[in-house]
Scaffold this motif. Structure first.
Motif, PDB file in Angstrom:
ATOM      1  N   GLN A  61       0.944  -1.235  -0.101  1.00 43.64           N
ATOM      2  CA  GLN A  61       0.100  -0.073   0.017  1.00 43.64           C
ATOM      3  C   GLN A  61       0.989   1.318   0.086  1.00 43.64           C
ATOM      4  O   GLN A  61       0.598   2.265  -0.540  1.00 43.64           O
ATOM      5  N   ILE A  62       2.013   1.043   0.634  1.00 41.22           N
ATOM      6  CA  ILE A  62       2.885   2.378   0.893  1.00 41.22           C
ATOM      7  C   ILE A  62       3.616   2.792  -0.219  1.00 41.22           C
ATOM      8  O   ILE A  62       3.388   4.037  -0.890  1.00 41.22           O
ATOM      9  N   PHE A  63       4.208   1.731  -1.081  1.00 42.39           N
ATOM     10  CA  PHE A  63       5.113   2.457  -2.317  1.00 42.39           C
ATOM     11  C   PHE A  63       4.145   2.971  -3.541  1.00 42.39           C
ATOM     12  O   PHE A  63       4.822   3.969  -3.660  1.00 42.39           O
ATOM     13  N   PRO A  64       3.171   2.462  -3.708  1.00 49.21           N
ATOM     14  CA  PRO A  64       2.326   2.973  -4.900  1.00 49.21           C
ATOM     15  C   PRO A  64       1.905   4.419  -4.391  1.00 49.21           C
ATOM     16  O   PRO A  64       1.953   5.440  -5.113  1.00 49.21           O
ATOM     17  N   ARG A  65       1.580   4.482  -3.053  1.00 50.36           N
ATOM     18  CA  ARG A  65       1.184   5.914  -2.911  1.00 50.36           C
ATOM     19  C   ARG A  65       2.252   6.981  -2.643  1.00 50.36           C
ATOM     20  O   ARG A  65       2.295   8.115  -3.024  1.00 50.36           O
ATOM     21  N   GLU A  79      11.061  10.028 -11.647  1.00 55.23           N
ATOM     22  CA  GLU A  79      10.243   8.935 -11.566  1.00 55.23           C
ATOM     23  C   GLU A  79      10.730   7.644 -11.174  1.00 55.23           C
ATOM     24  O   GLU A  79      11.677   7.217 -11.777  1.00 55.23           O
ATOM     25  N   LEU A  80      10.664   7.232  -9.865  1.00 58.48           N
ATOM     26  CA  LEU A  80      10.978   6.052  -9.396  1.00 58.48           C
ATOM     27  C   LEU A  80      10.206   4.938  -9.312  1.00 58.48           C
ATOM     28  O   LEU A  80       8.936   4.901  -9.028  1.00 58.48           O
ATOM     29  N   SER A  81      10.719   3.726  -9.710  1.00 56.72           N
ATOM     30  CA  SER A  81      10.113   2.487  -9.643  1.00 56.72           C
ATOM     31  C   SER A  81       9.669   2.121  -8.303  1.00 56.72           C
ATOM     32  O   SER A  81      10.439   2.567  -7.285  1.00 56.72           O
ATOM     33  N   LEU A  82       8.864   1.033  -8.063  1.00 57.22           N
ATOM     34  CA  LEU A  82       8.519   0.546  -6.769  1.00 57.22           C
ATOM     35  C   LEU A  82       9.704   0.207  -6.099  1.00 57.22           C
ATOM     36  O   LEU A  82      10.297   0.050  -5.048  1.00 57.22           O
ATOM     37  N   ARG A  83      10.629  -0.641  -7.045  1.00 56.15           N
ATOM     38  CA  ARG A  83      11.826  -1.419  -6.787  1.00 56.15           C
ATOM     39  C   ARG A  83      12.737  -0.443  -6.071  1.00 56.15           C
ATOM     40  O   ARG A  83      13.475  -0.448  -5.206  1.00 56.15           O
TER      41      ARG A  83
END
Length: 91
Positions: A61-65, A79-83
């Motif tokens: 839930q946290i990383f996309p937010r 722009e950073l990827s979730l990774r």
């Protein structure tokens, strides 16, 4: 007495005219806002991750937010990827 102008004197004047803030309070508000939006992306990611984790959210839930929030920062972060976000937090 110093005759140096505060770099945001116009903004401080505007705040004192349009709010109940005095000049000193308005200067502190301006400084706080600039510091908040001047926070580097990596520090922001770490801080927000900790805040959201403490509210019981999961990493899923946290990383996309956080990724969505970064685009609204004063200086748009890359722009950073979730990774990449995970690597900032966990190394």
């Amino acid at each position: 007495m110093s005759t140096a102008r505060h770099p945001f004197e116009d903004l401080i004047g505007h705040l004192t005219r349009t709010t109940s803030l005095g000049p000193g309070e308005a200067a502190r508000v301006v400084a706080d806002v600039l510091a908040y939006f001047g926070e580097p992306a990596e520090e922001y990611v770490r801080r927000r991750h900790g805040e959201l984790k403490s509210r019981g959210l999961t990493n899923e839930q946290i990383f996309p937010r956080i990724a969505a929030e970064l685009s609204g920062r004063r200086v748009t972060a890359p722009e950073l990827s979730l990774r990449q976000l995970r690597r900032i937090v966990y190394g």
